[in-house]
Design a protein around this motif. Structure first.
Motif, PDB file in Angstrom:
ATOM      1  N   PHE A 250     -24.941 -99.965  19.991  1.00 48.05           N
ATOM      2  CA  PHE A 250     -23.828-100.364  20.851  1.00 48.05           C
ATOM      3  C   PHE A 250     -22.488 -99.962  20.232  1.00 48.05           C
ATOM      4  O   PHE A 250     -21.583 -99.527  20.929  1.00 48.05           O
ATOM      5  N   THR A 251     -22.336-100.108  18.925  1.00 45.09           N
ATOM      6  CA  THR A 251     -21.063 -99.732  18.310  1.00 45.09           C
ATOM      7  C   THR A 251     -20.860 -98.223  18.345  1.00 45.09           C
ATOM      8  O   THR A 251     -19.745 -97.746  18.472  1.00 45.09           O
TER       9      THR A 251
ATOM     10  N   GLU B 240     -19.720 -97.380  21.850  1.00 47.06           N
ATOM     11  CA  GLU B 240     -18.342 -97.816  22.088  1.00 47.06           C
ATOM     12  C   GLU B 240     -17.341 -96.804  21.549  1.00 47.06           C
ATOM     13  O   GLU B 240     -16.295 -96.572  22.139  1.00 47.06           O
TER      14      GLU B 240
END
Length: 139
Positions: free
Chosen positions: A35-36, A39
């Motif tokens: 997820f990071t 992002e």
């Protein structure tokens, strides 16, 4: 007297639940890492702002001590009148509602206290206080 004819089993430690939890944690952190990364790949530019001072609350009021011989201290550090004005103005740029407490020696000339008050006014300090001590009541 009864005799034991069979051997007691030794207790064993069941590691299956602990291994399950470790695998779940590994999966959780792997997914969180993905997820990071995603992002960072988003084509987004965050807005920019100018420096308008500190985001935190104003510090406690500054204490200016004026001694009998004319020495001046700002928070227990010796300063001159020009340095006092400069340092208070700098702090006031970040904290517009800065407060100052002036403590003057009662045996010294009042001119020294007046000069410090003027320096605070030149720095733009609006919250000025003079320190006094209550005299004990006489019977």
């Amino acid at each position: 007297m009864p005799l034991k004819t069979h051997l007691d089993e030794q207790p064993t430690l069941n590691l299956t639940p602990m291994i399950d939890i470790v695998f779940l944690l590994i999966i959780f952190f792997m997914v969180g890492t993905k997820f990071t990364e995603l992002e960072r790949k988003i084509g987004l530019r965050v807005p920019e702002v100018t420096d308008r001072g500190a985001l935190t609350a104003a510090p406690e009021r500054k204490i200016v001590s004026v001694y009998r011989d004319g020495r001046i201290e700002l928070d227990k550090h010796p300063v001159t009148l020009a340095e006092l004005t400069e340092q208070l103005a700098e702090v006031r740029r970040q904290y517009p509602d800065l407060g100052v407490l002036v403590r003057g020696d009662f045996r010294g000339p009042y001119q020294n206290v007046a000069a410090v008050l003027n320096a605070c006014k030149q720095a733009g300090v609006r919250d000025l206080n003079l320190s006094v001590q209550k005299r004990p009541s006489q019977p």
